[in-house]
Design a protein around this motif. Structure first.
Motif, PDB file in Angstrom:
ATOM      1  N   ARG A  54       0.837  -1.197   0.000  1.00 34.64           N
ATOM      2  CA  ARG A  54       0.000   0.000   0.000  1.00 34.64           C
ATOM      3  C   ARG A  54       0.878   1.256   0.000  1.00 34.64           C
ATOM      4  NH1 ARG A  54      -2.949   3.467   3.670  1.00 34.64           N
ATOM      5  NH2 ARG A  54      -4.989   3.890   2.770  1.00 34.64           N
ATOM      6  N   GLY A  55       0.595   2.152  -0.958  1.00 35.73           N
ATOM      7  CA  GLY A  55       1.306   3.419  -1.028  1.00 35.73           C
ATOM      8  C   GLY A  55       2.547   3.419  -1.894  1.00 35.73           C
ATOM      9  N   THR A  56       2.943   2.256  -2.433  1.00 34.72           N
ATOM     10  CA  THR A  56       4.114   2.229  -3.308  1.00 34.72           C
ATOM     11  C   THR A  56       3.715   2.549  -4.744  1.00 34.72           C
ATOM     12  OG1 THR A  56       3.940  -0.164  -3.627  1.00 34.72           O
ATOM     13  CG2 THR A  56       5.431   0.603  -1.868  1.00 34.72           C
ATOM     14  N   ILE A  57       4.698   2.975  -5.534  1.00 32.46           N
ATOM     15  CA  ILE A  57       4.494   3.379  -6.928  1.00 32.46           C
ATOM     16  C   ILE A  57       5.259   2.423  -7.831  1.00 32.46           C
ATOM     17  CG2 ILE A  57       4.713   5.287  -8.572  1.00 32.46           C
ATOM     18  CD1 ILE A  57       5.602   6.852  -5.876  1.00 32.46           C
ATOM     19  N   SER A  58       4.625   2.012  -8.920  1.00 31.02           N
ATOM     20  CA  SER A  58       5.260   1.161  -9.921  1.00 31.02           C
ATOM     21  C   SER A  58       4.829   1.608 -11.310  1.00 31.02           C
ATOM     22  CB  SER A  58       4.845  -0.305  -9.742  1.00 31.02           C
ATOM     23  OG  SER A  58       5.299  -0.834  -8.527  1.00 31.02           O
ATOM     24  N   PHE A  59       5.631   1.266 -12.302  1.00 29.61           N
ATOM     25  CA  PHE A  59       5.233   1.472 -13.692  1.00 29.61           C
ATOM     26  C   PHE A  59       4.268   0.371 -14.098  1.00 29.61           C
ATOM     27  CE2 PHE A  59       8.831   4.299 -14.235  1.00 29.61           C
ATOM     28  CZ  PHE A  59       8.393   5.170 -15.225  1.00 29.61           C
ATOM     29  N   THR A 106       8.027  -3.836 -20.997  1.00 21.95           N
ATOM     30  CA  THR A 106       7.084  -2.948 -21.700  1.00 21.95           C
ATOM     31  C   THR A 106       6.765  -1.661 -20.935  1.00 21.95           C
ATOM     32  OG1 THR A 106       5.163  -4.096 -20.762  1.00 21.95           O
ATOM     33  CG2 THR A 106       5.972  -4.873 -22.920  1.00 21.95           C
ATOM     34  N   ARG A 107       7.524  -1.350 -19.899  1.00 24.86           N
ATOM     35  CA  ARG A 107       7.257  -0.121 -19.126  1.00 24.86           C
ATOM     36  C   ARG A 107       7.596   1.105 -19.979  1.00 24.86           C
ATOM     37  NH1 ARG A 107      10.860  -0.238 -14.167  1.00 24.86           N
ATOM     38  NH2 ARG A 107      12.354  -0.945 -15.691  1.00 24.86           N
ATOM     39  N   THR A 108       6.711   2.094 -19.994  1.00 28.30           N
ATOM     40  CA  THR A 108       6.988   3.334 -20.727  1.00 28.30           C
ATOM     41  C   THR A 108       6.667   4.557 -19.871  1.00 28.30           C
ATOM     42  OG1 THR A 108       4.838   3.260 -21.844  1.00 28.30           O
ATOM     43  CG2 THR A 108       6.735   2.374 -23.066  1.00 28.30           C
ATOM     44  N   LYS A 109       5.386   4.959 -19.782  1.00 31.19           N
ATOM     45  CA  LYS A 109       5.017   6.207 -19.108  1.00 31.19           C
ATOM     46  C   LYS A 109       3.942   6.054 -18.046  1.00 31.19           C
ATOM     47  CE  LYS A 109       5.807   8.735 -23.386  1.00 31.19           C
ATOM     48  NZ  LYS A 109       5.084   9.201 -24.564  1.00 31.19           N
ATOM     49  N   GLN A 110       3.166   4.992 -18.097  1.00 30.23           N
ATOM     50  CA  GLN A 110       2.050   4.839 -17.161  1.00 30.23           C
ATOM     51  C   GLN A 110       2.537   4.338 -15.809  1.00 30.23           C
ATOM     52  OE1 GLN A 110      -1.330   2.681 -18.699  1.00 30.23           O
ATOM     53  NE2 GLN A 110      -0.785   3.291 -20.789  1.00 30.23           N
ATOM     54  N   LEU A 111       1.999   4.952 -14.765  1.00 29.31           N
ATOM     55  CA  LEU A 111       2.369   4.613 -13.398  1.00 29.31           C
ATOM     56  C   LEU A 111       1.119   4.340 -12.578  1.00 29.31           C
ATOM     57  CD1 LEU A 111       4.776   7.546 -13.367  1.00 29.31           C
ATOM     58  CD2 LEU A 111       5.554   5.300 -12.668  1.00 29.31           C
ATOM     59  N   ILE A 136      -0.279   3.831  -8.238  1.00 26.61           N
ATOM     60  CA  ILE A 136      -0.059   3.768  -6.797  1.00 26.61           C
ATOM     61  C   ILE A 136      -0.911   2.611  -6.281  1.00 26.61           C
ATOM     62  CG2 ILE A 136      -0.375   4.939  -4.576  1.00 26.61           C
ATOM     63  CD1 ILE A 136      -0.145   7.608  -6.150  1.00 26.61           C
ATOM     64  N   ASN A 137      -0.291   1.746  -5.510  1.00 27.97           N
ATOM     65  CA  ASN A 137      -1.019   0.635  -4.892  1.00 27.97           C
ATOM     66  C   ASN A 137      -1.880   1.167  -3.755  1.00 27.97           C
ATOM     67  OD1 ASN A 137       0.000  -1.980  -6.115  1.00 27.97           O
ATOM     68  ND2 ASN A 137       1.938  -0.976  -5.607  1.00 27.97           N
ATOM     69  N   LEU A 138      -3.175   0.875  -3.796  1.00 28.20           N
ATOM     70  CA  LEU A 138      -4.091   1.304  -2.745  1.00 28.20           C
ATOM     71  C   LEU A 138      -4.199   0.281  -1.625  1.00 28.20           C
ATOM     72  CD1 LEU A 138      -6.957   2.818  -4.928  1.00 28.20           C
ATOM     73  CD2 LEU A 138      -5.085   4.019  -3.767  1.00 28.20           C
ATOM     74  N   GLU A 141       4.788 -10.800 -10.817  1.00 30.51           N
ATOM     75  CA  GLU A 141       4.479 -10.422 -12.198  1.00 30.51           C
ATOM     76  C   GLU A 141       5.550  -9.506 -12.793  1.00 30.51           C
ATOM     77  OE1 GLU A 141       1.434 -11.311 -13.802  1.00 30.51           O
ATOM     78  OE2 GLU A 141       0.961 -12.574 -12.069  1.00 30.51           O
ATOM     79  N   GLY A 142       6.485  -9.019 -11.964  1.00 26.21           N
ATOM     80  CA  GLY A 142       7.577  -8.189 -12.462  1.00 26.21           C
ATOM     81  C   GLY A 142       7.393  -6.690 -12.303  1.00 26.21           C
ATOM     82  N   PHE A 143       6.414  -6.252 -11.518  1.00 24.64           N
ATOM     83  CA  PHE A 143       6.192  -4.816 -11.306  1.00 24.64           C
ATOM     84  C   PHE A 143       7.201  -4.300 -10.285  1.00 24.64           C
ATOM     85  CE2 PHE A 143       2.219  -6.316 -13.032  1.00 24.64           C
ATOM     86  CZ  PHE A 143       1.862  -5.305 -13.908  1.00 24.64           C
ATOM     87  N   THR A 144       8.135  -3.484 -10.734  1.00 23.02           N
ATOM     88  CA  THR A 144       9.207  -2.971  -9.889  1.00 23.02           C
ATOM     89  C   THR A 144       8.786  -1.684  -9.199  1.00 23.02           C
ATOM     90  OG1 THR A 144      10.824  -3.900 -11.422  1.00 23.02           O
ATOM     91  CG2 THR A 144      11.615  -2.222  -9.897  1.00 23.02           C
ATOM     92  N   VAL A 145       8.940  -1.634  -7.890  1.00 18.98           N
ATOM     93  CA  VAL A 145       8.616  -0.451  -7.102  1.00 18.98           C
ATOM     94  C   VAL A 145       9.693   0.610  -7.333  1.00 18.98           C
ATOM     95  CG1 VAL A 145       8.336   0.427  -4.745  1.00 18.98           C
ATOM     96  CG2 VAL A 145       7.399  -1.820  -5.375  1.00 18.98           C
TER      97      VAL A 145
END
Length: 190
Positions: free
Chosen positions: A122-127, A134-139, A141-143, A152-156
């Protein structure tokens, strides 16, 4: 009885400076669809967690890519996501810069391994991504704690460290994000 206290070695000024250089804070002002303030929050990006991801986000903030961005995906008890524009908006934004700069921040980032001890909590940010590399511009925040995203490979790349919010990811109200880069240290982007 007297409690035993653990000995904590004193931190040097160099250690403190390295910690400060590793982190960048960004104030995010949120407006509703009428342009009225819906609050703000502060993101803290941590380079050592995701050097490529943090560099990309800072470059996009510097180029004002996220100014006026809409939270287009807000799912209660999951995430709030931003960073997608219409083709016309993207074209108008890109016209302000040389082609090489736009290509550099639009190319796909290679995945980075999630730092030890970190999780999509909760509260962390990932692309956001649509698959490997395939990460580009979309980000987002985990609620809530979304630890399965780790596999799944989502890096904080950072976390929400303060501010006020009026929106918890529910309802249909259009919220617009304006990111203002506020730094206490000089920012150098290669």
């Amino acid at each position: 009885g007297q409690e035993e206290q653990a000995h904590v070695p004193a931190r040097s000024a160099a250690d403190a400076a390295m910690d400060a250089a590793d982190k960048t804070r960004i104030r995010c002002d949120v407006l509703d669809s009428d342009g009225a303030s819906a609050g703000h929050f502060t993101l803290e990006l941590v380079r050592s967690w995701s050097p490529k991801g943090v560099e990309r986000m800072l470059e996009l903030v510097k180029m004002r890519y996220y100014d006026g961005a809409v939270f287009f995906r807000a799912l209660k008890n999951f995430v709030v996501q931003w960073g997608m524009r219409s083709k016309e908006e993207d074209k108008a934004w890109a016209a302000q810069f040389d082609r090489a700069s736009v290509d550099a921040v639009s190319s796909r980032l290679k995945d980075e391994k999630l730092a030890t001890g970190l999780s999509n909590s909760r509260g962390t940010i990932s692309f956001a991504m649509g698959g490997k590399n395939t990460r580009t511009k979309q980000l987002f925040i985990n609620l809530k704690d979304n630890k399965y995203l780790d596999r799944e490979g989502f890096t904080v790349i950072g976390k929400v460290v303060g501010g006020h919010r009026h929106h918890s990811g529910e309802g249909n109200r259009a919220l617009v994000l304006t990111l203002t880069l506020t730094l206490t240290l000089p920012l150098t982007l290669a």
